[in-house]
Design an enzyme around this catalytic site. Structure first.
Site, PDB file in Angstrom:
ATOM      1  N   HIS A  57      13.854   8.504  18.048  1.00  0.00           N
ATOM      2  CA  HIS A  57      12.479   8.676  17.558  1.00  0.00           C
ATOM      3  C   HIS A  57      12.454   8.621  16.032  1.00  0.00           C
ATOM      4  O   HIS A  57      12.573   9.640  15.361  1.00  0.00           O
ATOM      5  CB  HIS A  57      11.930  10.019  18.045  1.00  0.00           C
ATOM      6  CG  HIS A  57      10.473  10.203  17.828  1.00  0.00           C
ATOM      7  ND1 HIS A  57       9.701  11.032  18.600  1.00  0.00           N
ATOM      8  CD2 HIS A  57       9.622   9.683  16.914  1.00  0.00           C
ATOM      9  CE1 HIS A  57       8.450  11.012  18.169  1.00  0.00           C
ATOM     10  NE2 HIS A  57       8.381  10.191  17.131  1.00  0.00           N
ATOM     11  N   PHE A  60      10.094   3.637  10.842  1.00  0.00           N
ATOM     12  CA  PHE A  60      10.535   2.876   9.676  1.00  0.00           C
ATOM     13  C   PHE A  60       9.375   2.160   8.985  1.00  0.00           C
ATOM     14  O   PHE A  60       9.577   1.453   8.001  1.00  0.00           O
ATOM     15  CB  PHE A  60      11.633   1.884  10.065  1.00  0.00           C
ATOM     16  CG  PHE A  60      13.000   2.508  10.222  1.00  0.00           C
ATOM     17  CD1 PHE A  60      13.216   3.859   9.938  1.00  0.00           C
ATOM     18  CD2 PHE A  60      14.081   1.751  10.658  1.00  0.00           C
ATOM     19  CE1 PHE A  60      14.466   4.436  10.080  1.00  0.00           C
ATOM     20  CE2 PHE A  60      15.342   2.314  10.795  1.00  0.00           C
ATOM     21  CZ  PHE A  60      15.538   3.652  10.518  1.00  0.00           C
ATOM     22  N   ASN A  91       4.033   2.456  16.116  1.00  0.00           N
ATOM     23  CA  ASN A  91       2.727   2.652  15.470  1.00  0.00           C
ATOM     24  C   ASN A  91       2.757   2.119  14.032  1.00  0.00           C
ATOM     25  O   ASN A  91       2.525   2.836  13.074  1.00  0.00           O
ATOM     26  CB  ASN A  91       2.310   4.125  15.513  1.00  0.00           C
ATOM     27  CG  ASN A  91       3.305   5.055  14.834  1.00  0.00           C
ATOM     28  OD1 ASN A  91       4.469   4.713  14.673  1.00  0.00           O
ATOM     29  ND2 ASN A  91       2.836   6.232  14.446  1.00  0.00           N
ATOM     30  N   HIS A 175       3.502  11.172  23.085  1.00  0.00           N
ATOM     31  CA  HIS A 175       3.033  12.167  22.116  1.00  0.00           C
ATOM     32  C   HIS A 175       1.924  12.962  22.788  1.00  0.00           C
ATOM     33  O   HIS A 175       0.836  12.441  23.044  1.00  0.00           O
ATOM     34  CB  HIS A 175       2.512  11.466  20.867  1.00  0.00           C
ATOM     35  CG  HIS A 175       2.073  12.400  19.780  1.00  0.00           C
ATOM     36  ND1 HIS A 175       2.548  12.308  18.492  1.00  0.00           N
ATOM     37  CD2 HIS A 175       1.214  13.456  19.772  1.00  0.00           C
ATOM     38  CE1 HIS A 175       1.994  13.249  17.749  1.00  0.00           C
ATOM     39  NE2 HIS A 175       1.177  13.955  18.514  1.00  0.00           N
ATOM     40  N   HIS A 228       8.943  15.399  20.796  1.00  0.00           N
ATOM     41  CA  HIS A 228       8.894  16.475  19.793  1.00  0.00           C
ATOM     42  C   HIS A 228       8.167  17.740  20.285  1.00  0.00           C
ATOM     43  O   HIS A 228       7.118  18.134  19.780  1.00  0.00           O
ATOM     44  CB  HIS A 228       8.279  15.988  18.483  1.00  0.00           C
ATOM     45  CG  HIS A 228       7.077  15.094  18.600  1.00  0.00           C
ATOM     46  ND1 HIS A 228       6.020  15.329  19.442  1.00  0.00           N
ATOM     47  CD2 HIS A 228       6.779  13.950  17.934  1.00  0.00           C
ATOM     48  CE1 HIS A 228       5.129  14.372  19.304  1.00  0.00           C
ATOM     49  NE2 HIS A 228       5.542  13.524  18.410  1.00  0.00           N
ATOM     50  N   ASP A 301      12.143  12.396  14.450  1.00  0.00           N
ATOM     51  CA  ASP A 301      10.767  11.977  14.166  1.00  0.00           C
ATOM     52  C   ASP A 301      10.641  11.655  12.669  1.00  0.00           C
ATOM     53  O   ASP A 301       9.651  12.006  12.014  1.00  0.00           O
ATOM     54  CB  ASP A 301       9.762  13.048  14.584  1.00  0.00           C
ATOM     55  CG  ASP A 301       8.316  12.546  14.551  1.00  0.00           C
ATOM     56  OD1 ASP A 301       8.097  11.334  14.414  1.00  0.00           O
ATOM     57  OD2 ASP A 301       7.389  13.391  14.656  1.00  0.00           O
ATOM     58  N   HIS A 305       6.425   9.377   4.080  1.00  0.00           N
ATOM     59  CA  HIS A 305       5.133   9.222   3.398  1.00  0.00           C
ATOM     60  C   HIS A 305       5.396   9.217   1.901  1.00  0.00           C
ATOM     61  O   HIS A 305       6.372   9.811   1.422  1.00  0.00           O
ATOM     62  CB  HIS A 305       4.175  10.358   3.748  1.00  0.00           C
ATOM     63  CG  HIS A 305       3.727  10.368   5.174  1.00  0.00           C
ATOM     64  ND1 HIS A 305       2.974   9.353   5.729  1.00  0.00           N
ATOM     65  CD2 HIS A 305       3.928  11.272   6.171  1.00  0.00           C
ATOM     66  CE1 HIS A 305       2.719   9.636   7.004  1.00  0.00           C
ATOM     67  NE2 HIS A 305       3.294  10.789   7.295  1.00  0.00           N
TER      68      HIS A 305
END
Length: 423
Positions: A57, A60, A91, A175, A228, A301, A305
């Site tokens: 998980h 990138f 995503n 999720h 998660h 995960d 950012h």
């Protein structure tokens, strides 16, 4: 040839735990035992030699969001953490909902020096309405399906997706946060959320949709992963559904087994993550789930950012997510092994062979004539996290300054040294 000498070799598949040497040639382990050979040598005395870590998980951000991370910088982060195989989430922008996007990614990934595998979306544009062409995407190399980041609200769509995935013998990773039960994402609902001025997200949002999808998995026979896990109630649900024969797997991140919502007060938006860090009772239930096998896998995960995005703050709309590849193994040693919850064998099982089994990969173990994907780490090395320890584009971790135990010394993939601490 490459000779690894004097290391404590731990293999969770065979349960081997023995000081020995490994000889590597042409990408494979060709000999195990006491070996004398005049060739390039790594002295692994007082270190653990284990299968290369596998993270099912990671984000990138490639394509489309590469100012945060890309496949090349993401691999740098993975190698520094001891990972030789990672599975990227779909995503992106555009999302991986068609073979054209998948093919372009996979073409570039051939250049990389670790194994980067790809999931594809469950629904077109992650809108939860229409299924992708699962058969075509699997044929082009997708190892599984996920709309990670967005739950699939329509039960009929979810049921049909599971039926299709079952027919293809391909898993779906989920999720689980029902948006109808979330006041605001990233911070646990309750006292901490009120202190920082947001409504927050309750554990109920995770538990309700987890229960639904576990029941659908039991009905369809589809293999699913509850991603998660953050809530103690979710651990209980997954444990029960496993006992009922559902092919349900589950994963947890280091931030969720190591920390609570209190981290938000000291670290602000850096500790904002979906699903949120919760209470001490949830954390302890997660640890029990790791100990009794309810939780199969430890993942990061890894969610990069930019500094500008996180600097907006919680009230300014900073996005949820934190990076984690470089710290994951040390977090596991510090919070689970050093505190007596798991042995090294059990920790490595959840970071190597179990993630491989979920995707049915021939990976995650050490054996003669098998591919030489290996991590060598010092289990007793104590260190303090600095920004320099992060090798990707983004540095959005709340753990700078944290004191950790256990540090990766070498990462070897396909028999080649792809990471060496300090070089």
């Amino acid at each position: 040839m490459l000779l690894i000498k004097n290391g404590r070799v731990i293999d969770p598949l065979s349960h081997l735990d023995q000081v020995m040497d490994l000889l590597i040639d042409e990408g494979k382990i060709i000999e195990m035992g006491h070996i004398e050979k005049d060739c390039e040598t790594i002295d692994a005395k007082d270190m653990i030699v284990a299968p290369g870590l596998i993270d099912n998980h990671v984000h990138f951000r490639d394509p489309g969001l590469t100012y945060k991370e890309d496949i090349y910088t993401g691999c740098n982060a993975a190698k520094a953490g001891g990972f030789t195989t990672v599975v990227t989430m779909a995503n992106t922008k555009p999302s991986v909902d068609c073979v054209e996007v998948l093919d372009e990614l996979m073409k570039r990934e051939k250049e990389l020096d670790i194994h980067v595998l790809n999931t594809a979306n469950v629904t077109l544009k992650m809108q939860g309405k229409e299924l992708v062409d699962m058969e075509a995407l699997k044929a082009h190399g997708a190892v599984g399906f996920t709309d990670d980041g967005i739950p699939i609200a329509d039960i009929n769509v979810m049921m049909e997706a599971m039926r299709c995935a079952k027919a293809l013998d391909c898993p779906i990773s989920l999720h689980e946060e029902d948006p109808a039960l979330i006041g605001s994402a990233g911070i646990n609902a309750g006292g901490i959320a009120r202190q920082v001025g947001v409504k927050g997200a309750s554990g109920l949002a995770e538990e309700v949709i987890t229960a639904r999808d576990c029941l659908l998995a039991k009905e369809t026979g589809c293999r699913i992963d509850i991603q998660h896990i953050s809530s103690g109630g979710t651990v209980d649900i997954v444990r029960f559904m496993k006992s009922q024969g559902a092919d349900v797997w589950s994963e947890v991140t280091p931030q969720h087994f190591g920390y609570t919502e209190d981290l938000v007060l000291s670290q602000g938006a850096l500790a904002k993550v979906n699903p949120p860090l919760r209470k001490e009772g949830d954390r302890l239930k997660i640890i029990e789930g790791l100990k009794d096998g309810t939780i199969d896998m430890i993942v990061t995960d890894h969610a990069p950012h930019s500094k500008e995005e996180k600097d907006k703050g919680i009230l300014g709309g900073a996005p949820s997510g934190m990076i984690g590849l470089e710290l994951s193994l040390a977090m596991g040693i510090t919070h689970l092994v050093e505190k007596g919850h798991l042995s090294y064998m059990e920790l490595l099982e959840k970071m190597t062979i179990n993630p491989a089994k979920y995707y049915k990969l021939d990976a995650g173990y050490i054996a003669k004539d098998h591919i030489a994907d290996i991590v060598i780490f010092d289990p007793k090395k104590q260190w303090v996290v600095t920004l320099d320890d992060f090798k990707g584009k983004s540095k959005n971790s709340p753990f700078v300054g944290e004191h950790l135990t256990g540090q990766v010394a070498y990462t070897i993939c396909n028999g080649k040294i792809v990471y060496k601490k300090g070089s």
